[in-house]
Scaffold this motif. Structure first.
Motif, short mmCIF file in Angstrom:
data_model
loop_
_atom_site.label_atom_id
_atom_site.label_comp_id
_atom_site.label_asym_id
_atom_site.label_seq_id
_atom_site.Cartn_x
_atom_site.Cartn_y
_atom_site.Cartn_z
N LYS A 56 0.74 -1.22 0.09
CA LYS A 56 -0.06 -0.17 -0.06
C LYS A 56 0.98 1.24 -0.03
N ALA A 57 0.59 2.26 -0.78
CA ALA A 57 1.03 3.45 -0.86
C ALA A 57 0.57 4.22 0.33
N ILE A 58 1.20 5.14 1.00
CA ILE A 58 0.50 6.04 2.13
C ILE A 58 0.31 7.28 1.63
N TYR A 59 -0.75 7.94 1.69
CA TYR A 59 -0.91 9.29 1.36
C TYR A 59 -1.42 10.31 2.03
N ASP A 60 -0.93 11.27 2.59
CA ASP A 60 -1.45 12.40 3.19
C ASP A 60 -2.31 13.22 2.07
N ARG A 61 -3.78 13.12 1.98
CA ARG A 61 -4.42 13.77 0.99
C ARG A 61 -3.97 13.18 -0.27
N GLU A 62 -3.34 14.25 -1.30
CA GLU A 62 -3.02 13.64 -2.69
C GLU A 62 -1.56 13.53 -2.63
N THR A 63 -0.61 13.67 -1.26
CA THR A 63 0.56 13.51 -1.61
C THR A 63 1.17 12.18 -0.79
N LEU A 64 1.96 11.67 -1.51
CA LEU A 64 2.70 10.34 -1.29
C LEU A 64 3.67 10.48 -0.28
N ILE A 65 3.23 9.92 0.87
CA ILE A 65 4.48 10.06 1.90
C ILE A 65 5.35 8.79 2.46
N GLY A 66 4.76 7.75 2.04
CA GLY A 66 5.01 6.26 2.61
C GLY A 66 4.67 4.94 1.77
N PHE A 67 5.12 4.00 2.29
CA PHE A 67 4.96 2.81 1.80
C PHE A 67 4.78 1.70 2.69
N ALA A 68 3.90 0.73 2.61
CA ALA A 68 3.61 -0.53 3.74
C ALA A 68 3.48 -1.77 2.83
N THR A 69 3.85 -2.63 3.27
CA THR A 69 3.93 -4.14 3.04
C THR A 69 3.39 -5.06 4.16
N HIS A 70 2.37 -5.70 3.79
CA HIS A 70 2.24 -6.90 5.20
C HIS A 70 1.29 -7.92 4.45
N GLY A 71 1.22 -9.15 5.25
CA GLY A 71 0.93 -10.18 4.83
C GLY A 71 1.29 -11.33 5.75
N LEU A 72 0.81 -12.75 5.38
CA LEU A 72 1.35 -13.76 6.18
C LEU A 72 2.44 -14.36 5.95
N ASP A 73 3.38 -14.45 7.06
CA ASP A 73 4.49 -15.01 7.08
C ASP A 73 4.47 -16.69 7.04
N ARG A 74 4.55 -17.16 5.91
CA ARG A 74 4.02 -18.74 5.72
C ARG A 74 5.12 -19.57 6.69
N ASP A 75 6.34 -19.07 6.68
CA ASP A 75 7.21 -20.05 7.54
C ASP A 75 6.73 -20.15 9.05
N HIS A 76 6.18 -19.05 9.50
CA HIS A 76 5.82 -19.07 10.98
C HIS A 76 4.21 -19.01 11.22
N ASP A 77 3.60 -19.08 10.17
CA ASP A 77 2.09 -18.92 10.13
C ASP A 77 1.66 -17.81 11.04
N ARG A 78 2.04 -16.54 10.70
CA ARG A 78 1.75 -15.36 11.60
C ARG A 78 1.67 -14.24 10.50
N TYR A 79 0.84 -13.09 10.78
CA TYR A 79 0.92 -12.05 10.11
C TYR A 79 1.77 -11.05 10.50
N GLU A 80 2.40 -10.61 9.57
CA GLU A 80 3.45 -9.53 9.49
C GLU A 80 3.50 -8.27 8.90
N LEU A 81 3.51 -7.42 9.74
CA LEU A 81 4.10 -5.83 8.99
C LEU A 81 5.17 -6.06 8.42
N VAL A 82 5.51 -6.41 7.18
CA VAL A 82 6.85 -6.66 6.41
C VAL A 82 7.63 -5.31 6.15
N SER A 83 7.07 -4.26 6.01
CA SER A 83 7.85 -3.08 5.77
C SER A 83 6.63 -1.87 5.79
N LEU A 84 7.43 -0.78 6.61
CA LEU A 84 6.94 0.45 6.55
C LEU A 84 7.91 1.52 6.49
#
Length: 155
Positions: A56-84
């Protein structure tokens, strides 16, 4: 500060802006897979495509300010905030905690999970923000390119 943070899809329109958003000013002239404390956004978009994660792209109104990745860590069967990450020009402006909370809310809705995990490079001082929203060290270490302590948030 009056902000209106939103998570938006990665699209053809914002793709190049996302991969050019850097966490540190000295990274601006480089295109690398890894920056000092975080993989590049291009790296995480690619990794998400093979792991089935959400970017996901992180916006403040129309301005791109950041980025995030999340999903299932299959190796450990848990959900992870992979990057922000926040672009360097948007750091230390009060975006960190609201951005983390926004991603956590999306993860809770998408996955109906009761725990979220993440790992950080120890020297990444801004990552202390994660503790301010309730993440606690588990004592585990994820061995990537650096040893990364793992944190857990009970939601």
């Amino acid at each position: 500060m009056d902000m209106d943070l939103q998570l938006k899809q990665v699209t053809e329109k914002n793709f190049f802006d996302l991969i050019n958003l850097k966490s540190e000013e000295d990274q601006e002239k480089k295109f690398q897979i890894f920056e000092r404390f975080v993989g590049s956004n291009a790296f995480f978009i690619a990794l998400a495509s093979v792991n089935g994660w959400t970017c996901k792209a992180i916006y403040d109104r129309e301005t791109l300010i950041g980025f995030a990745t999340h999903g299932l860590d299959r190796d450990h069967d848990r959900y992870e905030l992979v990057s922000l990450m926040l672009g360097h020009q948007f750091q230390r402006k009060g975006y960190g905690i609201p951005a983390i909370k926004l991603v956590i809310e999306e993860m809770k809705e998408m996955y109906a999970c009761d725990e979220i995990y993440l790992s950080v490079i120890k020297e990444n001082e801004p990552a202390i923000l994660y503790e301010k929203v309730g993440f606690e060290p588990t004592g585990e270490i994820f061995q990537a390119f650096h040893p990364e302590p793992i944190y857990r948030l009970k939601v």
